[in-house]
Design a protein around this motif. Sequence first.
Motif, short mmCIF file in Angstrom:
data_model
loop_
_atom_site.label_atom_id
_atom_site.label_comp_id
_atom_site.label_asym_id
_atom_site.label_seq_id
_atom_site.Cartn_x
_atom_site.Cartn_y
_atom_site.Cartn_z
N GLU A 132 0.50 6.02 -7.12
CA GLU A 132 -0.87 6.60 -7.64
C GLU A 132 -1.16 7.65 -6.34
OE1 GLU A 132 -3.47 3.45 -7.90
OE2 GLU A 132 -2.39 2.36 -9.58
N PRO A 133 -0.55 8.73 -6.47
CA PRO A 133 -0.60 9.54 -5.34
C PRO A 133 -2.11 10.30 -5.24
CG PRO A 133 0.58 10.67 -7.02
CD PRO A 133 0.49 9.29 -7.40
N HIS A 134 -2.77 10.38 -6.30
CA HIS A 134 -4.19 10.61 -6.51
C HIS A 134 -5.42 9.78 -5.66
CE1 HIS A 134 -3.83 8.00 -9.88
NE2 HIS A 134 -5.09 7.88 -9.77
N ARG A 135 -4.89 8.71 -5.33
CA ARG A 135 -5.70 7.49 -4.70
C ARG A 135 -5.58 7.48 -3.14
NH1 ARG A 135 -6.58 2.90 -9.22
NH2 ARG A 135 -7.72 4.08 -10.73
N ARG A 136 -6.38 8.01 -2.41
CA ARG A 136 -6.08 7.86 -1.06
C ARG A 136 -6.42 6.70 -0.44
NH1 ARG A 136 -8.69 13.54 1.45
NH2 ARG A 136 -7.36 15.07 0.22
N ARG A 137 -7.13 5.84 -1.09
CA ARG A 137 -7.47 4.31 -0.64
C ARG A 137 -6.21 3.64 -0.21
NH1 ARG A 137 -9.52 1.16 -6.05
NH2 ARG A 137 -7.72 1.20 -7.16
N TRP A 138 -5.05 4.06 -0.81
CA TRP A 138 -3.74 3.23 -0.37
C TRP A 138 -3.36 3.58 0.75
CZ3 TRP A 138 -4.31 -0.55 -3.31
CH2 TRP A 138 -4.59 -0.72 -4.68
N TRP A 191 -2.71 1.81 6.66
CA TRP A 191 -2.85 2.09 8.15
C TRP A 191 -3.85 1.11 8.64
CZ3 TRP A 191 1.06 3.95 9.90
CH2 TRP A 191 1.70 5.03 9.55
N LEU A 192 -4.65 0.51 7.93
CA LEU A 192 -5.59 -0.41 8.16
C LEU A 192 -4.79 -1.57 8.58
CD1 LEU A 192 -8.46 -1.99 8.77
CD2 LEU A 192 -8.56 -2.33 6.34
N CYS A 193 -3.87 -2.21 7.75
CA CYS A 193 -2.97 -3.13 7.81
C CYS A 193 -2.21 -3.15 9.02
CB CYS A 193 -1.90 -3.28 6.46
SG CYS A 193 -2.76 -3.83 5.03
N GLY A 195 7.95 14.85 0.32
CA GLY A 195 6.43 14.84 0.00
C GLY A 195 5.69 13.71 0.11
N ASP A 196 6.09 12.44 -0.68
CA ASP A 196 5.48 11.16 -0.19
C ASP A 196 5.51 10.63 1.16
OD1 ASP A 196 4.90 11.03 -3.28
OD2 ASP A 196 7.02 10.04 -3.37
N MET A 197 6.34 11.01 1.92
CA MET A 197 6.48 10.57 3.29
C MET A 197 5.48 11.43 4.11
SD MET A 197 7.56 8.55 5.59
CE MET A 197 7.35 8.45 7.18
N ARG A 198 5.18 12.75 3.69
CA ARG A 198 4.23 13.61 4.39
C ARG A 198 2.86 13.29 4.13
NH1 ARG A 198 8.02 17.69 3.60
NH2 ARG A 198 6.88 18.29 1.70
N ARG A 199 2.50 12.64 2.69
CA ARG A 199 1.43 12.18 2.31
C ARG A 199 0.87 10.93 2.96
NH1 ARG A 199 2.74 11.50 -2.55
NH2 ARG A 199 2.60 13.88 -3.12
N SER A 247 0.92 -1.30 0.13
CA SER A 247 0.03 -0.09 0.02
C SER A 247 0.85 1.28 0.11
CB SER A 247 -0.92 0.11 1.11
OG SER A 247 -1.75 -1.18 1.04
N GLY A 248 1.87 1.18 0.82
CA GLY A 248 2.81 2.28 0.69
C GLY A 248 3.60 2.47 -0.67
N LEU A 249 3.68 1.63 -1.36
CA LEU A 249 4.28 1.89 -2.74
C LEU A 249 3.51 2.22 -3.66
CD1 LEU A 249 6.81 1.06 -4.85
CD2 LEU A 249 5.71 -1.28 -4.99
N LEU A 250 2.15 1.56 -3.56
CA LEU A 250 1.40 2.09 -4.38
C LEU A 250 0.78 3.63 -4.33
CD1 LEU A 250 -0.96 -0.94 -4.77
CD2 LEU A 250 0.46 -0.41 -6.47
#
Length: 201
Positions: free
Chosen positions: A67-73, A78-80, A110-114, A60-63
Amino acid sequence: RSSKTISSAVESSLARRIAGPRHAIAVAALLAVTPLNVIVSRATATDSVLALTWFGALASGLLSTLEPHRRRWILLLWLCVGVGLLTKGPLALAPVGLLALWLGLAGRWGDMRRLRPIAGVLAAMLPLIVWGLLIWRREPDAIAIWKHETFDRVVGSGDVQPSVRTQRPTAQFNSVTPAFFSTLRIPVRSGRVFGAGDGAG
């Protein structure tokens, strides 16, 4: 076995998503013949579930970076972690550390903060805290067993068994039943199950 089956399917899907169907087939084949993967999947332990949550968090972290526009990852990450905390305690946070190390070395702040690491860790710990409080309210002595099975294992003192009235007495370290051997496909030709009337002599 179901956790390993799901894990293999998820890993194959990730390989297909990143590198194509041939790589997905190769991943599935390697997992099917890996001895450790097969043995752990047949054991009556939580390790296979933890491995599933670990890989789910890493994938999920890689995806989320691809795909930064998809918040489901991020939510799935965090669900995992939350399920892993309920399953095995602090060890579930290992993928978060790996993701932070990877993104930090790559300079991808930036990816880390996301990923919302602070809010994510707090949200993942919430079910564990609520569950722990409910158990502690019902049986206060259970906190010693919980500490032994989580934090003591992390710091390396997990071999010392806690002595509380809520834990069943065991022979030396652990006790097993015939179902343990049948799960591992170990034939038991003869013998019987020891009961409360059996003594040490």
